[in-house]
Motif scaffolding. Structure first.
Motif, PDB file in Angstrom:
ATOM      1  N   HIS A 284       6.976  -6.613   5.854  1.00  0.00           N
ATOM      2  CA  HIS A 284       6.263  -5.943   4.770  1.00  0.00           C
ATOM      3  C   HIS A 284       4.884  -5.510   5.257  1.00  0.00           C
ATOM      4  CE1 HIS A 284       8.609  -7.524   0.988  1.00  0.00           C
ATOM      5  NE2 HIS A 284       9.296  -6.659   1.706  1.00  0.00           N
ATOM      6  N   GLY A 285       4.780  -5.305   6.571  1.00  0.00           N
ATOM      7  CA  GLY A 285       3.490  -4.987   7.158  1.00  0.00           C
ATOM      8  C   GLY A 285       3.405  -3.563   7.679  1.00  0.00           C
ATOM      9  N   LYS A 286       2.515  -3.363   8.660  1.00  0.00           N
ATOM     10  CA  LYS A 286       2.239  -2.021   9.167  1.00  0.00           C
ATOM     11  C   LYS A 286       2.175  -2.027  10.690  1.00  0.00           C
ATOM     12  CE  LYS A 286      -0.628  -0.701   5.167  1.00  0.00           C
ATOM     13  NZ  LYS A 286      -1.972  -0.236   4.753  1.00  0.00           N
ATOM     14  N   TRP A 287       2.578  -0.902  11.276  1.00  0.00           N
ATOM     15  CA  TRP A 287       2.498  -0.699  12.719  1.00  0.00           C
ATOM     16  C   TRP A 287       1.107  -0.207  13.115  1.00  0.00           C
ATOM     17  CZ3 TRP A 287       6.297  -2.016  16.061  1.00  0.00           C
ATOM     18  CH2 TRP A 287       7.597  -2.127  15.587  1.00  0.00           C
ATOM     19  N   LEU A 325      11.895   3.894  16.333  1.00  0.00           N
ATOM     20  CA  LEU A 325      12.569   4.264  15.089  1.00  0.00           C
ATOM     21  C   LEU A 325      13.899   3.527  14.961  1.00  0.00           C
ATOM     22  CD1 LEU A 325      11.903   8.114  14.949  1.00  0.00           C
ATOM     23  CD2 LEU A 325      10.524   6.244  14.041  1.00  0.00           C
ATOM     24  N   GLY A 326      14.599   3.346  16.077  1.00  0.00           N
ATOM     25  CA  GLY A 326      15.841   2.596  16.048  1.00  0.00           C
ATOM     26  C   GLY A 326      15.609   1.125  15.730  1.00  0.00           C
ATOM     27  N   GLU A 327      14.533   0.551  16.306  1.00  0.00           N
ATOM     28  CA  GLU A 327      14.189  -0.836  15.989  1.00  0.00           C
ATOM     29  C   GLU A 327      13.853  -0.968  14.500  1.00  0.00           C
ATOM     30  OE1 GLU A 327      14.389  -3.323  18.040  1.00  0.00           O
ATOM     31  OE2 GLU A 327      14.630  -2.270  19.941  1.00  0.00           O
ATOM     32  N   SER A 328      13.107  -0.008  13.982  1.00  0.00           N
ATOM     33  CA  SER A 328      12.713  -0.051  12.571  1.00  0.00           C
ATOM     34  C   SER A 328      13.905   0.159  11.650  1.00  0.00           C
ATOM     35  CB  SER A 328      11.642   1.011  12.294  1.00  0.00           C
ATOM     36  OG  SER A 328      10.468   0.756  13.037  1.00  0.00           O
ATOM     37  N   MET A 393       6.099   0.342   2.350  1.00  0.00           N
ATOM     38  CA  MET A 393       4.917   0.374   3.226  1.00  0.00           C
ATOM     39  C   MET A 393       5.336   0.312   4.695  1.00  0.00           C
ATOM     40  SD  MET A 393       1.488  -2.007   3.059  1.00  0.00           S
ATOM     41  CE  MET A 393       2.320  -3.557   3.417  1.00  0.00           C
ATOM     42  N   PHE A 394       6.325  -0.526   4.988  1.00  0.00           N
ATOM     43  CA  PHE A 394       6.836  -0.620   6.357  1.00  0.00           C
ATOM     44  C   PHE A 394       7.415   0.713   6.820  1.00  0.00           C
ATOM     45  CE2 PHE A 394      10.741  -1.172   8.865  1.00  0.00           C
ATOM     46  CZ  PHE A 394      10.203  -1.692  10.032  1.00  0.00           C
ATOM     47  N   LEU A 395       8.219   1.364   5.978  1.00  0.00           N
ATOM     48  CA  LEU A 395       8.838   2.633   6.353  1.00  0.00           C
ATOM     49  C   LEU A 395       7.796   3.732   6.531  1.00  0.00           C
ATOM     50  CD1 LEU A 395      11.866   2.426   3.923  1.00  0.00           C
ATOM     51  CD2 LEU A 395      12.022   2.453   6.406  1.00  0.00           C
ATOM     52  N   GLU A 396       6.846   3.804   5.609  1.00  0.00           N
ATOM     53  CA  GLU A 396       5.802   4.831   5.722  1.00  0.00           C
ATOM     54  C   GLU A 396       4.953   4.612   6.966  1.00  0.00           C
ATOM     55  OE1 GLU A 396       5.056   5.962   1.021  1.00  0.00           O
ATOM     56  OE2 GLU A 396       3.948   4.296   1.916  1.00  0.00           O
ATOM     57  N   SER A 397       4.685   3.357   7.285  1.00  0.00           N
ATOM     58  CA  SER A 397       3.914   3.057   8.490  1.00  0.00           C
ATOM     59  C   SER A 397       4.677   3.449   9.744  1.00  0.00           C
ATOM     60  CB  SER A 397       3.577   1.562   8.514  1.00  0.00           C
ATOM     61  OG  SER A 397       2.993   1.193   9.744  1.00  0.00           O
ATOM     62  N   THR A 398       5.987   3.263   9.733  1.00  0.00           N
ATOM     63  CA  THR A 398       6.808   3.590  10.898  1.00  0.00           C
ATOM     64  C   THR A 398       6.736   5.074  11.228  1.00  0.00           C
ATOM     65  OG1 THR A 398       8.342   1.773  10.424  1.00  0.00           O
ATOM     66  CG2 THR A 398       9.150   3.543  11.833  1.00  0.00           C
ATOM     67  N   ILE A 399       6.906   5.918  10.206  1.00  0.00           N
ATOM     68  CA  ILE A 399       6.909   7.361  10.484  1.00  0.00           C
ATOM     69  C   ILE A 399       5.507   7.893  10.747  1.00  0.00           C
ATOM     70  CG2 ILE A 399       9.039   7.732   9.206  1.00  0.00           C
ATOM     71  CD1 ILE A 399       7.473   8.664   6.834  1.00  0.00           C
ATOM     72  N   LYS A 400       4.491   7.117  10.359  1.00  0.00           N
ATOM     73  CA  LYS A 400       3.111   7.531  10.639  1.00  0.00           C
ATOM     74  C   LYS A 400       2.670   7.106  12.034  1.00  0.00           C
ATOM     75  CE  LYS A 400      -1.604   7.028   8.846  1.00  0.00           C
ATOM     76  NZ  LYS A 400      -2.458   6.390   7.811  1.00  0.00           N
ATOM     77  N   ALA A 401       3.147   5.941  12.497  1.00  0.00           N
ATOM     78  CA  ALA A 401       2.667   5.383  13.761  1.00  0.00           C
ATOM     79  C   ALA A 401       3.311   6.016  14.986  1.00  0.00           C
ATOM     80  CB  ALA A 401       2.899   3.872  13.781  1.00  0.00           C
ATOM     81  N   PHE A 402       4.570   6.476  14.860  1.00  0.00           N
ATOM     82  CA  PHE A 402       5.309   6.954  16.035  1.00  0.00           C
ATOM     83  C   PHE A 402       5.621   8.444  15.894  1.00  0.00           C
ATOM     84  CE2 PHE A 402       6.415   2.434  15.419  1.00  0.00           C
ATOM     85  CZ  PHE A 402       5.843   1.919  16.575  1.00  0.00           C
TER      86      PHE A 402
END
Length: 537
Positions: A284-287, A325-328, A393-402
Motif C-alpha cells: 500500500h506504499g509508493k515507488w 511493471l511485471g513485478e507490480s 496508490m500503489f498502482l498510480e505510483s507504479t506508472i508514475k515511477a517507471f
C-alpha cells in the motif's frame, strides 16, 4: 520466485538497540529476562501518558501514522462522557507478505508490547485487553506472555486479557476488521466507517494501535522523553522497525534511528548498488527511483517529501534486470484477490485494475494506460476500509515511477526484461483465500466445481469477468470467451457470487462426483432450473 519471508527473519540494529535490546542474548525474552534487560515500569496517569506521547511525537506504526496522544485523549474523554470502561486492543495482525517487524516483536519481545498496552489499560481504567494476531507463532508467543504475567480471560480477573486469532488476510489488519472479529463477527470491515475511539469493542471506546506503537511507548515511559529524544531526528525521535526484502541478499528486520540514510539500510541487506526502484511502505506504499534513494532518509516526513511512504515499514528494492511493471502486476493481482468482497469499487475495481496493468504489458497501447488510470481513480475513497485506496496508490505510483518502461510497453514491444518474482507473496503469488471473512485453512489446486454459461440466456453484461477473472474473459463482442471452465479451489466462493449476481441468470455451477465418498463439497450444487429460479428471488 515470490518466496514468502519466514515469520522471524534475520534481525539487525543500527546504533544502540531499544526495541531489540536483549535480542543478542536470547531468542525470546520471557518475563524474567525482559525485566533484566529493560527493568521495571512504573504506572502513569492518563494525562501524563498523553503528554509523554505528545512530547516524543509518537505516531501509529501500522501505516496510518495517527498521533497516539490524540487517540489516547479521545478514548479517555469518550469513556468519561459515557460512563463506561474502555477497551485496549493491540493490533498484531501483520498480513502483508512484505512485513515482519511486528511479528518479530511479538515473537521475540512480547512483554515490551504488553508493557505499553497495560500502561494504557491502567491509565484509562480499562478492564479488557485483547491482542489481535494472525499467525500461529505470534499466538503462541503472546499467549505464553500473558500466562507468564498471570493474566487470563477469566471473569474474575481484574483485567481480562486474551489473544484473538484471525485468518491471514490483508483486510484482517484493518482496525474495524479486528474489532468486528473480537465481537464475534467475521474478520472483515463493516459496511460503515466508525471511530474505534468512540464505538469499538462491544460498543465501548477502544484504544487500538499497532504492536510496535505500544512497544515504543514502553521504551519512552522507562527512559523519559529527553533520553528518548536523544536518538533520531528532532521532530521524529526514536527508532523505526523496518522489514527489508525484495532484491536483497539478506532479507531482514532492522531497527534504525530515524535520520539514517535509506541507501545505508539497503546496503546492509545486500541490495543492488543502483536499484531500479525501491518500493517504500509495502504494497500500500509508493515507488521511488534510484536517484531519489540517495536523497531519502528513514523518516515519515523525508519519505513523504520525496514521493515515498514509510507506511508499515516495508522496504523493497528491485534490480535493473527485472521488469518493474511485471513485478507490480503480480502484486496487483494479489491485492485484487485480498478484497473482502463487500464493496464494488474494491472487488470489481481491483481485478479490473490488475487486468489493466496486464493489458499494458501485453501492448494495449495508450488506451490501456488511460483505462488503468481511470480505474485507479474510481476505486479511491469508496470502500469500507483503506484497501482500495492503498492499492490504487500503489498502482498510480507504479506508472508514475517507471515512465521509461511504461513507454516501452505502451508504445513499443516491451522492455524485454523478465519478471523474476522478487517481491514476496504468499504461496508463490496466490492469496491464501479469496472469500469474504477469510478461511482458517488455505485452499489450493483444482476443485470439482465447473461453471457453465447458458448461451440462450447470456446477454453480455460482463459482470462474470469482473467477479471471476480467473475463469472468464470477454471477447471483442463483449461475451465470455468460454462456455464452461474448471473453477480454481480458492475462487469457489467468487464463482458462486458470479452465479448469484448474473443479471441474465445465465450461469450455473455443477460439481463432479467426488472421488472419496466422505469428501465435503465446498459449494452447493445448483441445478439449471431450480437454482436459477431460487437465485432470482
Amino acid at each position: 520466485m515470490n518466496e514468502a519471508l519466514p515469520d522471524v527473519p534475520e534481525v539487525r540494529v543500527v546504533g544502540l538497540p531499544q526495541l531489540t535490546s536483549g535480542f543478542d542474548l536470547v531468542e525470546r525474552l520471557d518475563l524474567p529476562m525482559h525485566l533484566k534487560v529493560h527493568g521495571p515500569l512504573e504506572p502513569m496517569g492518563g494525562e501524563q501518558l498523553a503528554q509523554l506521547s505528545e512530547a516524543i511525537n509518537l505516531k501509529g506504526r501500522g501505516g496510518a501514522g495517527f498521533p497516539f496522544h490524540r487517540k489516547l485523549r479521545s478514548v479517555a474523554e469518550s469513556a468519561i462522557k459515557r460512563g463506561v470502561r474502555p477497551v485496549v486492543v493491540v493490533n498484531g495482525s501483520e498480513d502483508e507478505p512484505a512485513c515482519r517487524k511486528d511479528t518479530v516483536l511479538i515473537n521475540r519481545a512480547p512483554h515490551l508490547i504488553l508493557d505499553g498496552a497495560l500502561l494504557c489499560a491502567e491509565a484509562l481504567g480499562a478492564r479488557t485487553l485483547v491482542v489481535g494476531v494472525t499467525r500461529e507463532s505470534t499466538q503462541r508467543s503472546m499467549e505464553a506472555a500473558l500466562a507468564e504475567r498471570g493474566l487470563s480471560n477469566s471473569r474474575r480477573s481484574a483485567l481480562r486479557a486474551s489473544v484473538q486469532r484471525n485468518p491471514v488476510r490483508m483486510v484482517t489488519g484493518a482496525a474495524s476488521s479486528l474489532i468486528r472479529s473480537i465481537d464475534g463477527g467475521p474478520a472483515i470491515p463493516p459496511g460503515r466507517k466508525v471511530s474505534a475511539s468512540q464505538n469499538g469493542v462491544g460498543g465501548a471506546p477502544t484504544l487500538l494501535s499497532n504492536a510496535e506503537t505500544f512497544a515504543q511507548l514502553a521504551i519512552a515511559a522507562r527512559i523519559g522523553p529527553e533520553r528518548y529524544g536523544n536518538t533520531g531526528l528532532y521532530d521524529e525521535p526514536g527508532t523505526v522497525m523496518l522489514t527489508v526484502s525484495g532484491a536483497v541478499a539478506r532479507p531482514m528486520v532492522i531497527e534504525v534511528p530515524t535520520g539514517v540514510p535509506l541507501r545505508y539500510v539497503l546496503q546492509l541487506a545486500g541490495a543492488p548498488p543502483v536499484p531500479q526502484g525501491v518500493l517504500t511502505g509495502g504494497y500500500h506504499g509508493k515507488w521511488i527511483d534510484a536517484a531519489t534513494v540517495n536523497e531519502a532518509i528513514v523518516s515519515r516526513n523525508s519519505l513523504d517529501a520525496v514521493g515515498g511512504s514509510l507506511g508499515a515499514g516495508a522496504i523493497l528494492p528491485i534490480s535493473q534486470e527485472t521488469c518493474p511493471l511485471g513485478e507490480s502486476l503480480q502484486v496487483a493481482r494479489w491485492l485484487a484477490e485480498e478484497s473482502a468482497g463487500q464493496c464494488g469499487p474494491c472487488y470489481l475495481g481491483l481485478p479490473a485494475a490488475a487486468r489493466g496493468m496486464e493489458d499494458i504489458l501485453n501492448g494495449g497501447g495508450p488506451a490501456a494506460l488511460e483505462a488503468l488510470k481511470q480505474v485507479a481513480r474510481n476505486v479511491k475513497r469508496r470502500g469500507a476500509c483503506s484497501h482500495p485506496d492503498g492499492s490504487a496508490m500503489f498502482l498510480e505510483s507504479t506508472i508514475k515511477a517507471f515512465t521509461d518502461d511504461l513507454a516501452a510497453h505502451v508504445l513499443g514491444n516491451g522492455c524485454g526484461r523478465p519478471v523474476e518474482g522478487v517481491l514476496p507473496l504468499f504461496e508463490g503469488g496466490r492469496a491464501p483465500t479469496g472469500i469474504p471473512g477469510g478461511a482458517e485453512a488455505e485452499e489450493t489446486g483444482s476443485s470439482r466445481q465447473k461453471i457453465y454459461v447458458d448461451w440462450t440466456l447470456c446477454r453480455g453484461h460482463g459482470l462474470c469477468a469482473d467477479i471471476l477473472p480467473e475463469v472468464f474473459e470477454l471477447g471483442a463482442d463483449g461475451f465470455p470467451t468460454v462456455a464452461q471452465a474448471q473453477v480454481p479451489r480458492y475462487a469457489e466462493a467468487k464463482a458462486l457470487r458470479a452465479v448469484r449476481r448474473c443479471p441474465a441468470l445465465a450461469l450455473r455451477i455443477e460439481e463432479e462426483a467426488p472421488r472419496d465418498r466422505g469428501a465435503q463439497r465446498n459449494l452447493p450444487v445448483l441445478s439449471q432450473g431450480r437454482g436459477r429460479r431460487a437465485l432470482g428471488r
